[in-house]
Design a protein around this motif. Structure first.
Motif, mmCIF file in Angstrom:
data_model
loop_
_atom_site.group_PDB
_atom_site.id
_atom_site.type_symbol
_atom_site.label_atom_id
_atom_site.label_comp_id
_atom_site.label_asym_id
_atom_site.label_seq_id
_atom_site.Cartn_x
_atom_site.Cartn_y
_atom_site.Cartn_z
ATOM 1 N N ARG A 308 -51.362 -19.280 -93.618
ATOM 2 C CA ARG A 308 -51.825 -17.838 -93.094
ATOM 3 C C ARG A 308 -51.279 -17.485 -91.801
ATOM 4 N NH1 ARG A 308 -52.685 -18.105 -97.708
ATOM 5 N NH2 ARG A 308 -54.724 -18.130 -98.853
ATOM 6 N N PRO A 309 -50.798 -16.082 -91.523
ATOM 7 C CA PRO A 309 -50.437 -15.758 -90.290
ATOM 8 C C PRO A 309 -51.662 -16.121 -88.978
ATOM 9 C CG PRO A 309 -50.434 -14.002 -91.610
ATOM 10 C CD PRO A 309 -51.342 -14.967 -92.371
ATOM 11 N N PHE A 310 -50.715 -16.113 -87.623
ATOM 12 C CA PHE A 310 -51.346 -16.443 -86.432
ATOM 13 C C PHE A 310 -51.416 -15.097 -85.972
ATOM 14 C CE2 PHE A 310 -49.827 -21.043 -86.634
ATOM 15 C CZ PHE A 310 -50.653 -21.306 -87.383
ATOM 16 N N VAL A 322 -50.679 -13.823 -79.902
ATOM 17 C CA VAL A 322 -49.623 -14.448 -80.755
ATOM 18 C C VAL A 322 -49.632 -13.538 -81.897
ATOM 19 C CG1 VAL A 322 -51.528 -15.800 -81.874
ATOM 20 C CG2 VAL A 322 -48.978 -16.646 -81.883
ATOM 21 N N PHE A 323 -48.484 -13.504 -82.567
ATOM 22 C CA PHE A 323 -47.910 -12.842 -83.680
ATOM 23 C C PHE A 323 -47.129 -13.918 -84.323
ATOM 24 C CE2 PHE A 323 -46.268 -9.253 -86.438
ATOM 25 C CZ PHE A 323 -47.141 -9.308 -87.462
ATOM 26 N N TYR A 336 -47.467 -5.764 -92.628
ATOM 27 C CA TYR A 336 -48.850 -5.216 -92.838
ATOM 28 C C TYR A 336 -49.750 -5.957 -91.512
ATOM 29 C CZ TYR A 336 -53.570 -5.084 -94.822
ATOM 30 O OH TYR A 336 -54.912 -4.843 -94.950
ATOM 31 N N PHE A 337 -49.426 -6.983 -91.171
ATOM 32 C CA PHE A 337 -50.157 -7.471 -89.987
ATOM 33 C C PHE A 337 -49.825 -7.049 -88.679
ATOM 34 C CE2 PHE A 337 -51.511 -10.371 -93.457
ATOM 35 C CZ PHE A 337 -52.773 -10.430 -93.423
ATOM 36 N N ALA A 342 -51.480 -3.949 -84.016
ATOM 37 C CA ALA A 342 -51.540 -2.933 -83.401
ATOM 38 C C ALA A 342 -52.568 -2.089 -83.336
ATOM 39 C CB ALA A 342 -50.330 -2.109 -83.604
ATOM 40 N N GLN A 343 -53.404 -1.793 -84.372
ATOM 41 C CA GLN A 343 -54.773 -1.142 -84.298
ATOM 42 C C GLN A 343 -55.756 -1.814 -83.469
ATOM 43 O OE1 GLN A 343 -55.490 -0.299 -88.602
ATOM 44 N NE2 GLN A 343 -54.840 1.898 -88.155
#
Length: 366
Positions: A308-310, A322-323, A336-337, A342-343
């Motif tokens: 899963r993303p960070f 972090v992205f 998507y993330f 950003a939102q």
């Protein structure tokens, strides 16, 4: 960039004030910088040019199913159509071709895999089917246990996207082409100072370099090495991605990307002779057409144990974010993330809990 232009660029960045510093211009840095600029924020992207990074070596495939059990990838129902729309919007903005539907033809290597596909077929009719042109494929491949099709799959020209977005950043004067060094960075509660540049926040999109990030290195990264071969294959139709243990993916300039493996135990990031030999053995068994190997690439992937993303801000240092951690699904997950992140940054909207880095607050608070 010549020396004069580099000096001019550095002078223009002196005493610069921006909303966000973004470290890295792979798929994550590209998507996040694009979203923040669209939201009216100012950014500076710091990225050292390099020939082989995880994003540059990636195949660029978006595949809705995964694994031997042929199950849907996480959240694919909303993530894939969103990603397709983003890449098509990029095509218009950058005036170039970046995405095309390129379905996977899955050549079953064993009777067991053939049966597994047939068992999943009635349960997963949205993404699985039996292709019509099976007999035609015998002109190109040797196979004994049938072929399944994964439909739709999408192929992203990732190298072109990164290259063209980099040009945009350069034209805007918001790209600093140098190695980022934390020694030059001062972190405060509501401000970041990097050399002579001031920002509200710094967002780490540095890929595999995140394993050594002083703020996020405790995240459950799972480093692995990926390798790919670039080859010319005479006469193979570039209408599909072909899979049997390895993937044959249409690449740039009529060439083919061949890979990839997952090496969890490795001592260096050099292309290995073992990988090349195993790939050639598979090609000799499977492919009936002549081929010529032109390049062999390797890179470290920013995968993680959770898959899963960070995404998000540090619980103790809210000016550091972090992205990262997209692994092999960067082309589908990052659009998507990046939009969600950003939102969150600009409007305070909540993020998907399974991706939000605050799920590791206890670990990051050590």
């Amino acid at each position: 960039m010549n020396l004069f232009n580099e000096l001019c660029s550095l002078l223009s960045l002196t005493n610069m004030v921006v909303d966000y510093i973004i470290v890295g211009q792979g798929i994550c840095g590209t998507m996040l910088s694009h979203n923040l600029l669209k939201a009216g924020k100012t950014v500076l992207v710091i990225d050292e040019p390099g020939p082989y990074t995880a994003s540059k070596v990636a195949s660029g495939v978006i595949n809705p199913v995964t694994g031997r059990r042929i199950v849907r990838t996480w959240e694919i129902e909303k993530i894939m159509p969103f990603a397709v729309a983003v890449y098509r919007a990029f095509e218009k903005e950058l005036n170039t071709s970046l995405i095309r539907q390129t379905n996977i033809l899955d050549f079953h290597p064993t009777p067991q895999m053939m049966l597994a596909f047939k068992e999943r077929l009635p349960e997963e009719q949205e993404y699985l089917r039996i292709p019509d042109e099976i007999e035609e494929l015998r002109s190109f491949f040797q196979f004994d246990f049938g072929v399944g099709e994964i439909n739709p799959c999408w192929l992203i020209d990732l190298n072109r996207l990164l290259k063209e977005w980099r040009k945009k950043l350069q034209q805007k004067g918001i790209l600093l082409e140098q190695r980022f060094d934390w020694k030059d960075c001062t972190i405060k509660a509501s401000e970041v100072q990097y050399q002579h540049i001031t920002a509200k926040s710094i967002i780490c999109c540095e890929g595999a370099a995140g394993f050594q990030n002083p703020y996020f290195h405790l995240l459950p990264y799972a480093p692995n090495k990926g390798q790919a071969i670039i080859a010319a294959i005479e006469g193979l139709p570039a209408t599909n991605i072909y899979k049997q243990g390895i993937h044959l993916v249409p690449w740039q300039d009529g060439l083919w990307w061949i890979g990839s493996n997952y090496e969890w135990d490795f001592t260096d990031l050099n292309p290995s002779e073992t990988f090349r030999m195993k790939t050639e053995e598979q090609l000799k068994y499977w492919l009936k057409l002549p081929y010529q190997i032109l390049d062999h690439m390797a890179a470290e992937r920013p995968t993680n144990m959770e898959r899963r993303p960070f995404v998000g801000l540090h619980p103790l240092h809210p000016s550091v974010g972090v992205f990262n951690g997209m692994g092999t699904k960067g082309c589908s997950l990052a659009p998507y993330f990046a939009h969600e992140f950003a939102q969150y940054l600009t409007e305070g909207k909540p993020m998907t809990p399974a991706a939000d880095v605050t799920r590791f607050t206890r670990i990051l608070s050590r």
